[in-house]
Design a protein around this motif. Structure first.
Motif, mmCIF file in Angstrom:
data_model
loop_
_atom_site.group_PDB
_atom_site.id
_atom_site.type_symbol
_atom_site.label_atom_id
_atom_site.label_comp_id
_atom_site.label_asym_id
_atom_site.label_seq_id
_atom_site.Cartn_x
_atom_site.Cartn_y
_atom_site.Cartn_z
ATOM 1 N N CYS A 164 -52.369 -36.409 29.455
ATOM 2 C CA CYS A 164 -51.951 -35.833 30.735
ATOM 3 C C CYS A 164 -52.755 -34.582 31.076
ATOM 4 O O CYS A 164 -53.033 -34.315 32.238
ATOM 5 C CB CYS A 164 -50.454 -35.504 30.675
ATOM 6 S SG CYS A 164 -49.763 -34.907 32.216
ATOM 7 N N ASP B 201 -45.056 -33.124 33.743
ATOM 8 C CA ASP B 201 -45.160 -34.293 32.864
ATOM 9 C C ASP B 201 -45.722 -33.898 31.499
ATOM 10 O O ASP B 201 -45.278 -34.405 30.461
ATOM 11 C CB ASP B 201 -46.053 -35.359 33.501
ATOM 12 C CG ASP B 201 -45.475 -35.909 34.798
ATOM 13 O OD1 ASP B 201 -44.255 -35.788 34.998
ATOM 14 O OD2 ASP B 201 -46.254 -36.433 35.618
ATOM 15 N N LYS C 292 -51.171 -32.661 41.596
ATOM 16 C CA LYS C 292 -52.065 -32.578 40.440
ATOM 17 C C LYS C 292 -52.522 -31.123 40.317
ATOM 18 O O LYS C 292 -53.314 -30.641 41.122
ATOM 19 C CB LYS C 292 -53.277 -33.492 40.627
ATOM 20 C CG LYS C 292 -52.938 -34.972 40.798
ATOM 21 C CD LYS C 292 -52.484 -35.586 39.490
ATOM 22 C CE LYS C 292 -52.342 -37.098 39.628
ATOM 23 N NZ LYS C 292 -51.873 -37.719 38.372
ATOM 24 N N ASP D 260 -48.117 -32.964 37.458
ATOM 25 C CA ASP D 260 -48.644 -33.340 36.143
ATOM 26 C C ASP D 260 -48.361 -32.265 35.100
ATOM 27 O O ASP D 260 -48.232 -32.554 33.908
ATOM 28 C CB ASP D 260 -50.131 -33.683 36.216
ATOM 29 C CG ASP D 260 -50.984 -32.584 36.813
ATOM 30 O OD1 ASP D 260 -50.436 -31.537 37.229
ATOM 31 O OD2 ASP D 260 -52.215 -32.764 36.883
#
Length: 534
Positions: free
Chosen positions: A116, A100, A6, A97
């Protein structure tokens, strides 16, 4: 095994779903940097990045200790190492992330992208003793934030089209929070309130917008903003602005993504390489700029893009070079299916075009250099540019004025006092870059010198310059024409540096006349078939 990182927000790590607390800050930086590299990374690169003040032996020893502590924290060998390189274990699936978020943007899933993006990249994390790492994080953060703004704009437009007015208000509110001085963002929220039938909320937002612009920038709202409350149907149509936005695409240039658009059609491709700042979507919001670009797309198929580091293209952790600009030109041409093109280099975009013309004459039908130069600062044998000291003083003034209509009198004297033009320019600057990021771009331009390449250019070349240009003196244009074999120099009347300011007709006549002399066979048959099928 799966390692989930993250990075949008304060960094966190999850190994097979279990959170791993890694208190070692250099270890955190190491993992994030390796994840972004998506390839093996040299030991010396990491050692220098994370321990810049240590000698080679000491920094390598610290790297070894950090790797041991990372393994201990995770309880597994997540990194494979040899004498020279590090990489994540081949048995480890690494997700992030930030990946993503970018993937959702690329697929056009803007609602998913917005969900996101929980916070800015590595928010709250810093390594004060590692300036190169901090610079790398800064540029990465800027790139992702720029894509978020673009995603939110698209999300507002899609929501309004589909009648999802509450979603549009939510997205527009978030967009405005990123830059309250963006009049474009203010318009999105006003439109969303009007679409939802809440005129009182729209009027309140308009009042807030007017006060902010007056207090912070000393400008009045553009006529387009005011018109929303008079008759929303009279705002610029989607075919003029929003539809253009929908055409923004991304070309891969190495590991970077370069934003570009293709407008119009015709046998000749025209690749427009901008100056120090650009934004392929914001340029269409100014009527004069829109008029010029539309006329240019009538001469040939227009391909315009944002150079790396500005606009909607990825920010970079290194100062962009002329070689990098040449690579971006090639990448965009490949993505657009352009075999040969007329290259139009404006201002600071010119040196990159010169590099490209020297490297890849086979890909050029012609070269136009407008308001451009071969060297960014003065030398004994190049006396018509600013000295380094003058340049740095000017750059500092530009940075201090960033957020407002910075240096508009320098670039476009005819726009001074035109509140709408000044407001648009201020908004474009804020959207295209931050003060810190643009400083690096302009410092690179200051140090450019492509004079040695000029005698090697064999491409038909037209050099255009306005007589009263304050930003780049016309002597710089004459120098280009005198040094490039068989180049033709045309001095135009006017004081404006920007090609869309002042007398456009004279400039467009010269471009159109030059284009008629060129071989129009510019695209591969495959690319034409692909477009026809699409």
């Amino acid at each position: 095994m799966t390692l989930e990182i993250k990075a949008l927000g304060f960094p966190q790590f999850f190994l097979d779903g279990q959170k791993t607390d890694l208190a070692l800050r250099k270890g955190v930086a190491l993992l994030v940097y390796m994840a972004e590299a998506r390839a093996p990374v040299g030991r010396d690169v990491l050692a220098t990045l994370l321990w810049p003040d240590a000698d080679q032996e000491d920094s390598r020893a610290r790297l070894r200790r950090t790797l041991y502590k990372v393994r201990t924290a995770f309880g597994a060998d997540i990194i494979e190492a040899d004498r020279d390189r590090l990489q994540f274990s081949r048995y480890l699936e690494v997700t992030c992330d930030a990946y993503d978020f970018e993937a959702a943007c690329n697929r056009g899933e803007f609602a998913a992208a917005a969900r996101c993006y929980s916070s800015d990249y590595l928010s709250g994390f810093a390594l004060d003793d590692c300036p190169e790492f901090e610079d790398w994080v800064f540029y990465r953060r800027e790139a992702l934030r720029s894509r978020l703004i673009n995603a939110l704009e698209r999300l507002v437009e899609e929501s309004l089209e589909e009648g999802k007015n509450r979603d549009a208000i939510t997205a527009a509110t978030r967009l405005l929070s990123l830059d309250p001085l963006s009049e474009s963002a203010q318009r999105y929220l006003i439109r969303a309130h009007l679409k939802a039938g809440n005129r009182a909320a729209a009027e309140r937002q308009y009042t807030i917008c007017v006060k902010l612009l007056r207090d912070e920038l000393d400008v009045e709202p553009a006529a387009e903003t005011t018109q929303l409350l008079i008759d929303p149907s009279l705002r610029p149509s989607r075919s003029q602005v929003a539809a253009v936005r929908s055409q923004t695409r991304y070309a891969a240039s190495g590991s970077l993504h370069i934003a570009y658009q293709v407008i119009g059609d015709g046998p000749l491709d025209i690749v427009l390489v901008p100056g120090f700042v650009s934004h392929v979507e914001r340029v269409w919001e100014d009527a004069r700029c829109r008029k010029f670009l539309t006329a240019l797309s009538g001469i040939g198929r227009l391909i315009l893009f944002d150079r790396r580091g500005v606009g909607l293209s990825d920010r970079v952790g290194a100062i962009p070079s002329v070689e990098a600009t040449a690579q971006d030109i090639l990448s965009v041409m490949e993505a657009a299916g352009s075999k040969r093109a007329l290259l139009f280099g404006a201002s600071e975009g010119g040196p990159g075009c010169i590099q490209f013309a020297a490297d890849r004459p086979d890909r050029l039908a012609g070269l136009i250099l407008y308001g451009s130069l071969a060297k960014g600062s003065r030398a004994k044998d190049y006396a018509f540019a600013m000295s380094r000291r003058q340049y740095d003083v000017w750059l500092e003034r530009l940075i201090q004025e960033w957020g407002g209509p910075a240096e508009i009198a320098f670039f476009a004297p005819s726009f001074v006092g035109d509140r709408q033009a000044e407001n648009w320019w201020a908004g474009l600057l804020r959207s295209a870059s931050s003060p810190g990021a643009i400083k690096g771009v302009l410092e690179a331009l200051r140090d450019i010198d492509v004079r040695s390449l000029l005698p090697d250019i064999t491409t038909p070349t037209l050099v255009l310059h306005r007589r009263g240009d304050r930003a780049v003196r016309p002597e710089a244009g004459r120098y280009l024409a005198q040094t490039i074999p068989a180049a033709r120099f045309v001095e135009l009347e006017g004081d404006d540096h920007w090609f869309w300011a002042g007398d456009q007709d004279c400039l467009l006549r010269e471009i159109k006349g030059f284009a008629k002399t060129l071989n129009p066979s510019t695209r591969t048959a495959i690319s034409v078939r692909k477009r026809q099928k699409a």
